[in-house]
Design an enzyme around this catalytic site. Structure first.
Site, PDB file in Angstrom:
ATOM      1  N   GLU A   1     -86.757  12.897  38.031  1.00 20.36           N
ATOM      2  CA  GLU A   1     -88.417  12.431  38.236  1.00 20.36           C
ATOM      3  C   GLU A   1     -89.173  13.617  37.348  1.00 20.36           C
ATOM      4  OE1 GLU A   1     -85.967  10.086  40.599  1.00 20.36           O
ATOM      5  OE2 GLU A   1     -87.092  11.728  40.703  1.00 20.36           O
TER       6      GLU A   1
ATOM      7  N   GLU B   1     -78.849   4.134  36.610  1.00 19.41           N
ATOM      8  CA  GLU B   1     -79.337   3.572  38.069  1.00 19.41           C
ATOM      9  C   GLU B   1     -80.005   2.186  37.562  1.00 19.41           C
ATOM     10  OE1 GLU B   1     -81.559   6.149  39.853  1.00 19.41           O
ATOM     11  OE2 GLU B   1     -83.649   5.895  38.551  1.00 19.41           O
TER      12      GLU B   1
HETATM   13  C1  NOJ Z   1     -83.829   8.862  42.012  1.00 20.61           C
HETATM   14  C2  NOJ Z   1     -83.447   9.259  41.435  1.00 20.61           C
HETATM   15  O1  NOJ Z   1     -82.996   9.390  39.609  1.00 20.61           O
HETATM   16  C3  NOJ Z   1     -81.872   9.137  41.644  1.00 20.61           C
HETATM   17  O2  NOJ Z   1     -80.870   9.836  41.199  1.00 20.61           O
HETATM   18  C4  NOJ Z   1     -81.725   9.140  43.596  1.00 20.61           C
HETATM   19  O3  NOJ Z   1     -80.605   8.835  44.059  1.00 20.61           O
HETATM   20  C5  NOJ Z   1     -83.423   8.126  43.712  1.00 20.61           C
HETATM   21  N1  NOJ Z   1     -84.173   8.951  43.329  1.00 20.61           N
HETATM   22  C6  NOJ Z   1     -82.945   8.731  45.920  1.00 20.61           C
HETATM   23  O4  NOJ Z   1     -83.254  10.748  45.578  1.00 20.61           O
END
Ligand code: NOJ
Ligand code: CA
Length: 716
Positions: free
Chosen positions: A498, A522
């Site tokens: 992010e 994800e």
């Molecule tokens: C967003 C991240 O991209 C992901 O990989 C992570 O598991 C979650 N945030 C929680 O930190």
């Protein structure tokens, strides 16, 4: 030709171009300064027209960027836009070859012609330098502000750099957003961006903090294609101490103007001379494969600033992660809501929720798995207190990045991992409470040093605190930089999720081994990425640096093992293998669950074998949105790996292996989609075959819809 004829022609040319751009003031002729790329194919023209700096970029005498204005507006009203005269112009050539600490190839040529023009704004007695570096595959330019008495501290209201496009190009774009790049790419003509924008925003309204600044604002790196087959890409390089650049399209004139990310006051940047902006880049290639081979962004960054880089090593890792993302287990330890801030928390007294994944048994199981299969590290998310209420609330103080949950024995698990030749990977989810993170950063890194962690995955989910700041603003850009530089002091490698999208800073700070900054795997658990997503990312997001895409999901139908999640990965099983080759990164995760790797053990072998650091890379086939085929030679072992990722239409390849050493025999192991493979209804139909190959061999391979292929070639 008589001088007067020449002048008339120049004048005619100028008016023609000015009419197209629709924006330029009048001048009888222009084009004071010209430089050509080392191969002579690109030409950069610069001039001051009626006091305003103007540039143009041509390829073989065809305009790529038509006459475009340069300048900045300042908040005090004393703009750096006009009233300029040129006082000096210097040119030089540069040619060096450098070796990255890790990368797609072991040596990179940095070869350009440079033009630096010094401008004077007489009415204010201020100076500004415009520096252009012209490569065979594009240009980088930046504004430089030398030390001077009338320009010391200044605040940018807006940077007004134009990029006037020469046609209504096809573009692969995501909307302008001050906080996220986690968007699906839209493919459309530039003129269609406005009409397509509302649907794009609607589709993403749940997972972005959309800060609309225009109906035609887009992010970089922006890949375009002209009707005559030119691949044009606009991005930036070396984003340091400045706000991230977006592009705002004037769709009548097909002209982009920079639009910087504002801070909480609406200001766009705070500068103190001497200083400079990041490089603005326009890459232009006549073949899509050359876009992937371009090192323009890396070359525009400064050489490595870390003296001893021996501790920076590419990482292949597994992690306690996918099961939380899919929703089978949780980051949190309890369903009680402890209040960390008030010091009322005593986790030991809370009732465990029974779904906390980062517990000693599970982590040990992942460590054993990693050790058994040769992985370097095990990421563990949800190891630390605070996940019960971690974002979206008022949470200036949430994590301390040091206190483990009661069921995560931090010293013992690190000892156990290291006894098996594995390291744990630290996880710092900041929940965008940046000031809180900075308060704890030094102690958090010290803790890592104490227990032997060598890398950290950091994250910035949610709105930035302090309120009103943005993920892509100068303040936050400086924060990411602080973390990377501090980490280097502690010999820690950083993978920032992010964070702002990369701009090649990994050349200068190679401990920045990864970033997310786009939709990663994800999203396959949140409804799915488009089947062509991984054929676009190499042209866009990956231009600035590697992505922690987290591939390797072999059980693509998530609903098979995770009740309440009906999503599936928009990819065949084999394409998941290919991504280790097509999505370059020195940090590669095998993201699926250990039991799925055990189930598909023969296919998993490719993930175990594939290299993550390369001597050279060859871009065999490429078309954004359709397919990407890359062959890479591993550093050290000399093994070759080939990967193809294809969109929903699939792809047929005929690959000449003439890059292999002549006279040698090799064994090729080919992981291919089965005849009936399909990303939606038959993802796990695959074949694994072996055959002897030489430099004379030709491989005919077929990728299924949403599929691909992966090949390992080892000398016999
Ligand atoms: C967003 C991240 O991209 C992901 O990989 C992570 O598991 C979650 N945030 C929680 O930190
Ligand atoms: Ca396509």
């Amino acid at each position: 030709m008589k001088l007067t004829d020449k002048k008339t022609m120049k004048t005619a040319k100028y008016f023609f171009m000015a009419a197209l751009a629709g924006l330029l003031p009048c001048k009888a002729a222009w084009g004071e300064e010209k430089i050509s790329s080392p191969d002579g194919n690109l030409q950069l023209t610069f001039d001051v027209v009626d006091g305003r700096p103007v540039y143009q970029l041509d390829i073989k005498n065809h305009p790529v960027v038509k006459p475009s204005l340069l300048g900045l507006e300042l908040t005090d009203g004393k703009h750096l836009m006009d009233g300029f005269t040129q006082v000096q112009a210097d040119t030089c050539s540069f040619d060096e070859t450098w070796s990255p600490v890790w990368g797609e190839e072991s040596s990179i040529r940095n070869h350009y012609k440079e033009l630096a023009v010094t401008l004077e704004q007489k009415s204010t007695d201020r100076h500004m330098v415009l520096r252009f570096r012209l490569y065979n595959d594009g240009v980088g330019f930046r504004y430089e502000f030398p030390q001077q008495k009338n320009l010391v501290y200044f605040v940018i209201k807006e940077e007004k750099t134009q990029f006037a496009m020469a046609g209504d190009h096809l573009a692969w774009w995501i909307p302008g957003d001050y906080d996220t790049q986690e968007y699906t790419y839209t493919t459309s003509r530039l003129s269609e961006i406005r009409s397509k924008m509302p649907a794009v925003i609607e589709a993403h309204k749940d997972n972005s903090s959309w800060e609309t600044f225009s109906d035609t604002g887009v992010q970089t790196s922006l890949q375009m294609k002209s009707d005559d087959g030119l691949y044009i890409n606009i991005h930036e390089a070396a984003l340091v101490d400045y706000s991230c650049m977006h592009l705002n399209l004037d769709d009548t004139n097909l002209t982009f103007t920079t639009w910087l990310t504002p801070d909480a006051q609406g200001h766009k940047g705070y500068l103190q001379a001497p200083c400079h902006t990041p490089w603005r880049t326009v890459q232009v290639c006549d073949d899509a494969r050359k876009v992937l081979a371009s090192r323009l962004i890396l070359n525009l960054n400064e050489p490595c600033k870390i003296e001893d880089t021996s501790w920076i090593k590419p990482v292949k890792y597994v992690g306690v992660w996918w099961e939380m993302i899919a929703g089978r287990s949780t980051w949190s330890y309890t369903n009680d809501l402890p209040s960390v801030k008030l010091g009322l928390t005593d986790y030991a007294k809370c009732k465990p929720n029974g779904t906390h994944a980062a517990n000693n048994d599970t982590v040990r199981r992942y460590i054993d798995f990693a050790a058994r299969h040769g992985f370097d590290q095990v990421l563990v998310e949800g190891w630390n207190e605070g996940w019960e209420d971690w974002f979206g609330c008022s949470k200036d103080y949430v994590f301390d990045f040091q206190t483990p949950y009661p069921d995560f024995d931090l010293p013992e698990l690190n000892r156990y991992a290291q006894s098996k030749g594995v390291r744990l990977m630290m996880h710092h989810e900041t929940s965008s409470s940046t000031r809180n993170y900075e308060r704890h950063l030094s102690d958090a890194y010290k803790l890592m040093n104490k227990y032997g962690y060598v890398s950290v995955k950091s994250g910035y989910v949610g709105d930035i605190l302090p309120r009103g700041e943005h993920h892509y603003g100068q303040w936050q850009v400086n924060h990411y930089q602080l973390c990377v530089e501090e980490a280097a002091k502690h010999k820690i490698m950083v993978n920032g999720h992010e964070a702002v999208r990369p701009t090649g800073l990994c050349r200068t700070w190679p401990n920045l081994i990864g970033n997310e900054s786009a939709k990663g795997t994800e999203y396959e658990a949140f409804g799915g990425n488009d089947p062509d997503h991984t054929t676009i990312l190499p042209f866009t997001r990956l231009q600035g640096g590697p992505m922690d895409y987290t591939p390797g999901i072999l059980e693509t139908q998530i609903y098979k093992w995770c009740k309440n999640n009906s999503s599936y990965v928009r990819s065949t099983l084999v394409r998941q293998l290919a991504l280790y080759v097509t999505m370059y990164s020195p940090l590669q995760m095998a993201a699926d669950l250990p039991e799925h790797y055990e189930k598909y053990a023969d296919a998993f072998q490719f993930i175990k074998d594939v290299a993550i650091d390369w001597e050279k890379s060859l871009y065999l086939e490429a078309e954004p949105g359709d397919y990407v085929t890359i062959a890479r030679k591993a550093k050290g072992t000399g093994e070759w790996f080939i990967g193809n990722s294809s969109d929903e239409n699939g792809h047929a390849s005929v690959l000449k292996l003439d890059f292999l050493d002549p006279g040698k025999k090799y064994m090729a192991t080919i992981y291919a989609d089965g005849k009936k493979a399909h990303y939606e209804h038959n993802p796990a139909d695959y074949t694994i075959t072996t055959r002897t190959v030489t430099a004379k061999s030709v491989l005919k391979l077929k990728a299924a819809p949403g599929g691909g292929y992966a090949v390992r070639i080892v000398e016999k």
